[in-house]
Design an enzyme around this catalytic site. Structure first.
Site: not given
Ligand code: NVA
Ligand code: CP
Length: 309
Positions: A104, A131, A134, A226, A266, A294
Site C-alpha cells: 500500500r 484500489h 477493495q 468515498d 470502502c 475484503r
Molecule cells: N480514497 C481513499 C480510500 C481509503 C481506503 C484514500 O485513498 O485514502
Molecule cells: N478500505 C480500506 O482500504 O480500508 P483501510 O484503509 O482501513 O485499509
C-alpha cells in the site's frame, strides 16, 4: 488459474475476474463452515505499508493465517524503504525472502516497479491511482445482495479518485453499468475511463462520467461514495469540503436511486461529509458486509497469485 500479479482489475481477463469471484465465495463458505484450506502452507507474504490501514492490514494478515501462510507487516517507518532505499533493491532483496508482496503506497509506479524488479507476485493494497482489492470485495457484496452483477447500475458520487478508478475497471469487467459524478476538476483519469470503456465493449456495460449527481443516481441499484479527502490530501481538506458539498449522499439524493438500492462505502467514512448518518447507518447500507468481504476476496487473490489456484 495462474495470475502473475494483482495490480489492476484492468489487467485481468473477464474469466480471471469470474474465477476470483467464485473462489472468494468458495473460501468464504468454507471459512464459515470451519473447513480449513491451507492453500499457502509454508508461504510468506511481505506487506509493505507507507500509508495507514485498518481493513487492509487486518484482512491480509488474517487471510494469510487462514490460508496456512505467514504475513510480515512492514511499515515504512521501520524498513529502509522509508529512509530512501530504492524500490529496485527492496524488490530484489524481498524476493529472496518472501513468496509474495502486498504493498500500500502513494505512487502507482512504485508498485509496477516492485513487480518489474522483483521475482515474486505483487498485490496492490491501494495506491493513489487504484484500489483493486477493495473493488473485488465490493462486487462480491453487491452479488450477495442482488443475486447478480450483470445489468445492474452503480452510481459513484464524489471524488474521481482511486476508488472511482477501480470501480470503473471492476464494473466494466462485471458487465455492470457505472455512472461517476464528480465536481469539475475532480473527474476520474481520462485514460482509465478510456480503458474501462474498452473493457466494457466485451461485457456490454455502460460507462458514464458526469458532473450531475442526480443523473448518476437515477435508477441506480448500488450507491457508492468515498472520502472527499484521501490519504495524502490532508492539506486540501478545507477547500475540498466546500467543493464537494453538493456531492453528499443524503436522503434527498439517495431517493433518486432505486427503492431497493444498497449503499456501499470502502471505509473509513466521514459522517456528515460524503454521506449522512441516516444513509450509512440506515437499513440499506451494507458497509460491514463489504468490509468483511475484503478478507474473502483477498484470500482468493492470494490463492491465485501465490498458490496458482
Ligand atoms: N480514497 C481513499 C480510500 C481509503 C481506503 C484514500 O485513498 O485514502
Ligand atoms: N478500505 C480500506 O482500504 O480500508 P483501510 O484503509 O482501513 O485499509
Amino acid at each position: 488459474m495462474s495470475l502473475e500479479h494483482f495490480i489492476s482489475i484492468h489487467d485481468i481477463t473477464t474469466d480471471e475476474f469470474k474465477h476470483l469471484m467464485d473462489l472468494g465465495f468458495r473460501l468464504k463458505k468454507e471459512t464459515k463452515q470451519g473447513i480449513p484450506h491451507p492453500i499457502l502452507r509454508g508461504k510468506v507474504l511481505g506487506m509493505i505499508f507507507t500509508k495507514s490501514s485498518t481493513r487492509t492490514r487486518i484482512s491480509f494478515e488474517t487471510g494469510m493465517y487462514q490460508l496456512g501462510g505467514y504475513p510480515i507487516f512492514l511499515s515504512s517507518h521501520d524498513i529502509q524503504l522509508g529512509r530512501g532505499e530504492s524500490i529496485y533493491d527492496t524488490a530484489n532483496v524481498m524476493s529472496r525472502f518472501v513468496d509474495g508482496i502486498m504493498i500500500r503506497t502513494y505512487a502507482h509506479q512504485d508498485v509496477l516497479d516492485l513487480a518489474r524488479f522483483g521475482s515474486v507476485p505483487v498485490i496492490n493494497g491501494l495506491t493513489d491511482l487504484l484500489h483493486p482489492c477493495q473493488v473485488m470485495a465490493d462486487l462480491m457484496t453487491v452479488y450477495e445482495h442482488k443475486g447478480r452483477l450483470e445489468g445492474l447500475k452503480l452510481a459513484y458520487i464524489g471524488d474521481g479518485n482511486n476508488m472511482a478508478h477501480s470501480l470503473l475497471y471492476g464494473c466494466a469487467k462485471a458487465g455492470m453499468d457505472i455512472s461517476v459524478a464528480t465536481p469539475k476538476g475532480y473527474e476520474p483519469d481520462s485514460e482509465i475511463v478510456q480503458n474501462a470503456k474498452e473493457d466494457a465493449k466485451e461485457t456490454g456495460s455502460k460507462i458514464v462520467v458526469t458532473y450531475d449527481p442526480v443523473e448518476a443516481m437515477t435508477d441506480a441499484d448500488v450507491v457508492c461514495t468515498d472520502t472527499w479527502v484521501s490519504m495524502g490530501q490532508e492539506a486540501e481538506k478545507a477547500e475540498r469540503i466546500k467543493i464537494f458539498k453538493d456531492y453528499q449522499i443524503n436522503s434527498e439524493l439517495f431517493e433518486k436511486s432505486k427503492d431497493d438500492s444498497i449503499f456501499i462505502h470502502c471505509l473509513p467514512a466521514y459522517r456528515g461529509y460524503e454521506v449522512t448518518e441516516d444513509i450509512i447507518d440506515g437499513p440499506r447500507s451494507v458497509i460491514f458486509d463489504e468490509a468483511e468481504n475484503r478478507l474473502h476476496a483477498q484470500k482468493a487473490v492470494l490463492a491465485a497469485v501465490m498458490g496458482k489456484i
